[in-house]
Design a protein around this motif. Sequence first.
Motif, PDB file in Angstrom:
ATOM      1  N   UNK A 229       0.750  -1.476   0.083  1.00 54.24           N
ATOM      2  CA  UNK A 229       0.097  -0.025  -0.024  1.00 54.24           C
ATOM      3  C   UNK A 229       0.885   1.144  -0.057  1.00 54.24           C
ATOM      4  N   UNK A 230       0.355   2.369  -0.613  1.00 51.22           N
ATOM      5  CA  UNK A 230       1.169   3.613  -0.847  1.00 51.22           C
ATOM      6  C   UNK A 230      -0.049   4.639  -0.212  1.00 51.22           C
ATOM      7  N   UNK A 231       0.136   5.388   0.650  1.00 48.58           N
ATOM      8  CA  UNK A 231      -0.836   6.382   1.118  1.00 48.58           C
ATOM      9  C   UNK A 231      -1.196   7.385   0.189  1.00 48.58           C
ATOM     10  N   UNK A 236      -4.461  12.884  -4.050  1.00 52.77           N
ATOM     11  CA  UNK A 236      -4.216  11.353  -4.447  1.00 52.77           C
ATOM     12  C   UNK A 236      -2.951  10.766  -4.025  1.00 52.77           C
ATOM     13  N   UNK A 237      -2.713   9.589  -4.820  1.00 47.73           N
ATOM     14  CA  UNK A 237      -1.494   8.849  -4.137  1.00 47.73           C
ATOM     15  C   UNK A 237      -0.336   9.625  -4.222  1.00 47.73           C
ATOM     16  N   UNK A 238       0.644   9.478  -3.122  1.00 43.76           N
ATOM     17  CA  UNK A 238       1.891  10.198  -2.811  1.00 43.76           C
ATOM     18  C   UNK A 238       2.820   9.803  -3.862  1.00 43.76           C
ATOM     19  N   UNK A 239       3.345  10.769  -4.653  1.00 46.87           N
ATOM     20  CA  UNK A 239       4.200  10.360  -5.798  1.00 46.87           C
ATOM     21  C   UNK A 239       5.680   9.745  -5.371  1.00 46.87           C
ATOM     22  N   UNK A 261     -11.716   8.593  -5.435  1.00 52.59           N
ATOM     23  CA  UNK A 261     -11.207   7.213  -4.888  1.00 52.59           C
ATOM     24  C   UNK A 261     -12.341   6.591  -3.913  1.00 52.59           C
ATOM     25  N   UNK A 262     -12.110   5.497  -3.869  1.00 51.90           N
ATOM     26  CA  UNK A 262     -13.160   4.666  -2.793  1.00 51.90           C
ATOM     27  C   UNK A 262     -12.165   4.015  -1.782  1.00 51.90           C
ATOM     28  N   UNK A 263     -12.351   4.387  -0.637  1.00 50.79           N
ATOM     29  CA  UNK A 263     -13.404   4.974   0.194  1.00 50.79           C
ATOM     30  C   UNK A 263     -13.352   6.483   0.597  1.00 50.79           C
ATOM     31  N   UNK A 264     -12.294   7.128   0.242  1.00 48.48           N
ATOM     32  CA  UNK A 264     -12.063   8.548   0.341  1.00 48.48           C
ATOM     33  C   UNK A 264     -12.954   9.689  -0.206  1.00 48.48           C
ATOM     34  N   UNK A 265     -13.337   9.298  -1.448  1.00 53.62           N
ATOM     35  CA  UNK A 265     -14.000  10.100  -2.375  1.00 53.62           C
ATOM     36  C   UNK A 265     -13.304  11.314  -2.691  1.00 53.62           C
ATOM     37  N   UNK A 266     -11.636  11.058  -2.841  1.00 55.75           N
ATOM     38  CA  UNK A 266     -10.819  12.224  -3.309  1.00 55.75           C
ATOM     39  C   UNK A 266     -10.297  12.309  -4.681  1.00 55.75           C
ATOM     40  N   UNK A 267     -10.075  13.302  -5.379  1.00 55.72           N
ATOM     41  CA  UNK A 267     -10.048  13.323  -6.642  1.00 55.72           C
ATOM     42  C   UNK A 267      -8.402  13.518  -6.858  1.00 55.72           C
ATOM     43  N   UNK A 268      -7.776  12.590  -7.621  1.00 57.07           N
ATOM     44  CA  UNK A 268      -6.403  12.899  -7.955  1.00 57.07           C
ATOM     45  C   UNK A 268      -6.269  14.039  -8.825  1.00 57.07           C
ATOM     46  N   UNK A 269      -5.152  15.023  -8.636  1.00 56.92           N
ATOM     47  CA  UNK A 269      -5.053  16.157  -9.321  1.00 56.92           C
ATOM     48  C   UNK A 269      -4.423  15.899 -10.615  1.00 56.92           C
ATOM     49  N   UNK A 270      -4.512  16.928 -11.540  1.00 54.84           N
ATOM     50  CA  UNK A 270      -4.036  16.619 -12.887  1.00 54.84           C
ATOM     51  C   UNK A 270      -2.411  16.510 -12.927  1.00 54.84           C
ATOM     52  N   UNK A 275       2.237  12.848 -13.120  1.00 55.16           N
ATOM     53  CA  UNK A 275       3.608  12.214 -12.385  1.00 55.16           C
ATOM     54  C   UNK A 275       3.315  10.760 -12.490  1.00 55.16           C
ATOM     55  N   UNK A 276       2.167  10.281 -12.058  1.00 53.37           N
ATOM     56  CA  UNK A 276       1.991   8.685 -12.039  1.00 53.37           C
ATOM     57  C   UNK A 276       2.287   8.162 -13.082  1.00 53.37           C
ATOM     58  N   UNK A 277       1.896   8.894 -14.698  1.00 52.02           N
ATOM     59  CA  UNK A 277       2.045   8.352 -15.926  1.00 52.02           C
ATOM     60  C   UNK A 277       3.561   8.351 -16.167  1.00 52.02           C
ATOM     61  N   UNK A 278       4.176   9.231 -15.540  1.00 51.37           N
ATOM     62  CA  UNK A 278       5.838   9.171 -15.745  1.00 51.37           C
ATOM     63  C   UNK A 278       6.446   8.169 -15.028  1.00 51.37           C
ATOM     64  N   UNK A 279       6.089   8.046 -13.798  1.00 47.19           N
ATOM     65  CA  UNK A 279       6.500   6.816 -13.011  1.00 47.19           C
ATOM     66  C   UNK A 279       6.392   5.510 -13.571  1.00 47.19           C
TER      67      UNK A 279
END
Length: 489
Positions: A229-231, A236-239, A261-270, A275-279
């Motif tokens: 898991x990554x917090x 969103x997820x910590x890059x 995101x389920x269950x927090x309801x958060x929206x990952x920023x642009x 950054x996720x795609x780059x990683x």
Amino acid sequence: MDRLSDANSLVELLGDWTTAGGPLYRKLAGAVAKSIEVGDLPAGERLPSERDLAKLLTVSRATVVAAYDELRGKGLVDSVRGSGTRVSARPRVNGSHGRIPGGRATSIFQRLVDGPGPIISLAMAIEPAAPELAEVYRELADGELNDLMADVGYHPRGYPPLREAVASHYTGVGLPTDADQVLITTGAQQVIGLVAQMYLRPGSTVVVESPSWPGCLDVFRAAGARLVGVPLDDEGILPDRLAAVFAEERPVLAYLMPTFHNPTGRMMSTIRRRRVAELAARFNVPVLEDNAYSGFHSRTGATPPPIGAFARGNAEILSVGSVAKSVWGGLRIGWVRGPAAIVERLARYKVRADLGSPVLDQALTARLLPRLDEITAIRAATMRSRLDHMQTLLAEQLPTWRWQTPDGGSALWVALPDTSAQIFAQVALRHGVEAVPGSATDPTGAHDNHIRVPFTFPHDVITELVRRLARAWADLQRHGPVTETTPVI
């Protein structure tokens, strides 16, 4: 393996055991007996100690002792000093009322099987079909139904007009897509199962958000995967943490929910999506982005493009969607968009599973997709009103509970102060509420004090739900977990 020597696993099997009639110890004995008789508890399985089970169920140890005594009297369990209490070797009676054995999502899936009952269940965030569905049914009947019925009916990759509609949908949200990059499935859950079959082997590592949805985690566990898991934070997820895990663990897959995101309801920023795609490209880790929860926005602002829109080079990103949350859970149509070669491989797994999804449902979805924004906008007013109503009641009746207004989705992610949500869930069950504790979403223990509270119910049900939760909380705060000196009920 004695998996049920862990009291948590047995509690999952027991479900809403307190709703049965009779004294508390007899209710418990009856629930355990049922699990034995239908084979969920196999012969030789060691049951939890009286002390451990009593603590999790918030009953006295005397209650568990009495329940085990009753089971011994019926010949269902045996106790040997030094070996604990084990299921006896007597023959099992097959039945149709057993619960679903499995991982952390046992209670969620079982609620789907059991259907509604006298309790208010928080296991699912669902609501009736959007009215537009009936309109489209009529349009279909008056239009292309005869042509559809004359069709062969087998479309393993998906009904062509729907694949085109999904491709247009993704293109419209910033992810240019051709129909050959789309596979239609029987819901988003099937995509996750197909991806697990294709990518995972026993011992594979999968990166997930912490917390995450238990139903998906169980699919990966069933494939023998190890979860890391990554917090998250508000974006969103910590890059940085994700990059470190990619480098150290060398996972074969990352499963993320960037939109509500389920269950927090958060929206990952642009910025975070890019950054996720780059990683993903840098570490050559395929990413499965599940956007099936997109729909209701609690705040203004447009939804960023999918992570797949930022894919560069060798980035392998699969984007998942469905109409279950935005239109109706009974319309079991989902899809996955990705590189054409990967979608081709997934299609082979799909055809082996079911030969193809229902064509009539696909035809309906093809007509609904262009109206998805309109359907969501109409539902938004109702959802916003329900969210406001729930937050007002929780603030008034449970002022020590803490949550953050979600960016969207269908539930609040609530933190209980200094309390195990698993223990509270047992108290809430006696007050008519089935809660899913945070431990089901995150096996690390970081969210053991959380519960997910859906706001998809009508106003009167929300009012009653909060009233029951407040009574259960007051009960727990006033009396605390039941001690060993509490008499048997």
